[in-house]
Design an enzyme around this catalytic site. Structure first.
Site, mmCIF file in Angstrom:
data_model
loop_
_atom_site.group_PDB
_atom_site.id
_atom_site.type_symbol
_atom_site.label_atom_id
_atom_site.label_comp_id
_atom_site.label_asym_id
_atom_site.label_seq_id
_atom_site.Cartn_x
_atom_site.Cartn_y
_atom_site.Cartn_z
ATOM 1 N N ASP A 1 0.999 -1.727 0.208
ATOM 2 C CA ASP A 1 0.066 0.247 -0.258
ATOM 3 C C ASP A 1 0.956 1.015 0.399
ATOM 4 O O ASP A 1 1.174 1.349 1.214
ATOM 5 C CB ASP A 1 -0.761 0.008 0.998
ATOM 6 N N ARG B 1 -0.042 4.184 -0.625
ATOM 7 C CA ARG B 1 -0.770 5.478 -0.198
ATOM 8 C C ARG B 1 -0.825 6.293 0.329
ATOM 9 O O ARG B 1 -0.070 5.467 1.647
ATOM 10 C CB ARG B 1 -3.025 5.695 0.247
HETATM 11 N N1 LIG Z 1 -1.659 -2.549 -6.197
HETATM 12 C C1 LIG Z 1 -2.813 -2.481 -6.648
HETATM 13 N N2 LIG Z 1 -3.541 -2.206 -6.719
HETATM 14 C C2 LIG Z 1 -5.387 -2.302 -6.523
HETATM 15 C C3 LIG Z 1 -5.644 -3.758 -6.958
HETATM 16 N N3 LIG Z 1 -6.730 -3.985 -7.101
HETATM 17 C C4 LIG Z 1 -7.219 -2.713 -6.442
HETATM 18 N N4 LIG Z 1 -6.267 -1.925 -6.351
HETATM 19 C C5 LIG Z 1 -6.462 -0.313 -6.058
HETATM 20 O O1 LIG Z 1 -7.259 -0.729 -4.447
HETATM 21 C C6 LIG Z 1 -7.754 1.044 -3.977
HETATM 22 C C7 LIG Z 1 -8.712 0.139 -2.896
HETATM 23 O O2 LIG Z 1 -8.156 -0.376 -1.931
HETATM 24 P P1 LIG Z 1 -8.658 -1.484 -1.205
HETATM 25 O O3 LIG Z 1 -7.312 -2.769 -0.450
HETATM 26 O O4 LIG Z 1 -9.830 -2.299 -2.028
HETATM 27 O O5 LIG Z 1 -9.749 -1.309 -0.206
HETATM 28 P P2 LIG Z 1 -9.472 -0.495 1.187
HETATM 29 O O6 LIG Z 1 -9.428 1.012 0.087
HETATM 30 O O7 LIG Z 1 -7.898 -0.142 0.973
HETATM 31 O O8 LIG Z 1 -10.516 -0.817 2.256
HETATM 32 P P3 LIG Z 1 -11.743 -0.170 2.099
HETATM 33 O O9 LIG Z 1 -12.174 1.037 2.551
HETATM 34 O O10 LIG Z 1 -12.837 -1.224 2.596
HETATM 35 O O11 LIG Z 1 -12.678 -0.926 0.671
HETATM 36 C C8 LIG Z 1 -7.701 1.617 -5.351
HETATM 37 O O12 LIG Z 1 -7.086 2.305 -5.220
HETATM 38 C C9 LIG Z 1 -7.478 -0.057 -6.034
HETATM 39 O O13 LIG Z 1 -7.318 0.738 -7.817
HETATM 40 C C10 LIG Z 1 -4.176 -5.004 -7.026
HETATM 41 O O14 LIG Z 1 -4.411 -5.973 -7.201
HETATM 42 N N5 LIG Z 1 -2.824 -4.378 -7.572
#
Ligand SMILES: Nc1nc2c(ncn2[C@@H]2O[C@H](COP(=O)(O)OP(=O)(O)OP(=O)(O)O)[C@@H](O)[C@H]2O)c(=O)[nH]1
Ligand SMILES: [Zn+2]
Length: 359
Positions: free
Chosen positions: A291, A293
């Site tokens: 992650d 972010r």
């Molecule tokens: N690097 C990567 N990013 C992903 C993948 N699948 C989804 N994403 C990204 O993950 C982000 C969403 O994060 P999630 O981990 O699904 O959920 P979260 O935001 O941490 O948690 P929630 O609030 O529960 O949805 C978005 O920016 C998506 O583009 C993947 O396989 N790899």
């Protein structure tokens, strides 16, 4: 390196300019400590010109180095000596895991122990924030520098991550939506030229009470294409619908595609997932953390909008913790379990097992 006049660029403006240069394949001058460029955007001509300036070093993250079985002496990164005969395809193969399984043997790779790793670290940070593959080519201070390159200080690039971005509201207008008619979209712009982020306000939330809120990270594939590989699209719809039904809420749409690695890298991660790696392993093989972010942005935007307390729609406890750590009270976590299918069951199970998400 102070701006010479109020018209000159500040440190963060220079860093953002450097990001643009790196994306174009231009080297960036690390003041007093040589030049750095992104392997992904490098051309054969520029490689030859850099080589003429002195010995080359390839910087990779420790994550990528581990996959390549290269020794890591610098903690979070490895500096690898570039052999004289190495060409662009050699560099690209080390930067990009696409063909790792087809061509596993890339070595012997000789990692450097001596010397300062800070310039390499600064270059990798900038390249990551430019959403390129995290691999930098460095050359030590040459005698005569080419003219017109963006110059940054290594310390400034390293400190940049500690400085939270500040945002200004740019524009806002009414946008009635299928899920909630009383919608208003606000655009926020950071002071350093980085990505804009959006807030969708539903109804007229009472600022003195916890607001139903969602911090949604951009997912082009899920939000726009209806991809079944993740749960983002249905989460977006369900959050807006719930806010519409309750008459009030705020959804932050944060442009942090692919958990902060950008859409191009996310598609690289998807290719690796098709080779059998899970979502976390794929990020690591590319050289990223699972992650990337910046979770402070959500808190900054909520404060700008006048919210101090939220009922947060999420399955990710790290989001609640981050908001609390940045001055927003999370009075309640509201689960958001929608859009589950056989296509994303393994993805969601990995996030639960490895990233602390609640199933
Ligand atoms: N690097 C990567 N990013 C992903 C993948 N699948 C989804 N994403 C990204 O993950 C982000 C969403 O994060 P999630 O981990 O699904 O959920 P979260 O935001 O941490 O948690 P929630 O609030 O529960 O949805 C978005 O920016 C998506 O583009 C993947 O396989 N790899
Ligand atoms: Zn998604």
């Amino acid at each position: 390196m102070k701006p010479i006049s109020p018209l000159g660029p500040s440190a963060s403006e220079r860093l953002n300019r450097a990001r643009g240069d790196l994306r174009m394949g231009l080297p960036v001058q690390l003041e007093g400590q040589g030049l750095a460029t992104a392997v992904e955007a490098l051309t054969p001509d520029r490689l030859a010109a850099l080589r003429a300036l002195g010995p080359l070093t390839l910087a990779l993250t420790a994550r990528r180095a581990q996959t390549l079985k290269a020794r890591v002496y610098d903690g979070d990164l490895a500096r690898i000596r570039v052999p004289e005969e190495a060409d662009l395809s050699w560099l690209r193969a080390l930067a990009d895991p696409a063909d790792d399984l087809r061509m596993p043997m890339k070595g012997p790779l000789i990692s450097l122990r001596e010397g300062d790793s800070a310039p390499a670290r600064a270059a990798i940070r900038l390249i990551k924030s430019a959403h390129l593959l995290p691999a930098a080519l460095l050359v030590d201070t040459p005698e005569t520098l080419p003219e017109g390159l963006t110059a940054i200080r290594v310390a400034e690039a390293l400190e940049a991550a500690d400085i939270p971005q500040s945002f200004a509201p740019v524009s806002a207008a009414r946008v009635p939506m299928r899920a909630a008619e009383a919608g208003r979209l606000h655009i926020f712009r950071p002071d350093n030229g980085a990505e804009e982020h959006y807030a969708i306000e539903i109804g007229k939330p009472d600022r003195s009470k916890p607001v139903l809120a969602r911090l949604h990270s951009a997912c082009f594939t899920g939000d726009v294409l209806g991809s079944l590989k993740c749960d983002c699209g249905p989460q977006l719809d369900a959050a807006l619908t719930m806010m519409g039904e309750q008459g009030a809420g705020v959804l932050l749409y944060l442009n942090q595609e692919g958990r902060g690695i950008g859409l191009a890298n996310k598609m690289r991660a998807y290719s690796l997932q098709d080779q059998g790696f899970d979502t976390v392993e794929a990020n690591h093989r590319l050289g990223f953390e699972d992650d990337e972010r910046d979770f402070r942005i959500g808190a900054a935007l909520l404060k700008k909008l006048g919210f101090a307390s939220v009922r947060l729609l999420t399955n990710n406890p790290a989001k609640s913790a981050m908001l609390e750590a940045n001055g927003i009270t999370v009075s309640e976590r509201v689960p958001l379990k929608v859009g589950r299918s056989r296509h994303n069951a393994a993805y969601l199970a990995t996030k639960a097992a490895k990233s602390g998400h609640l199933l």
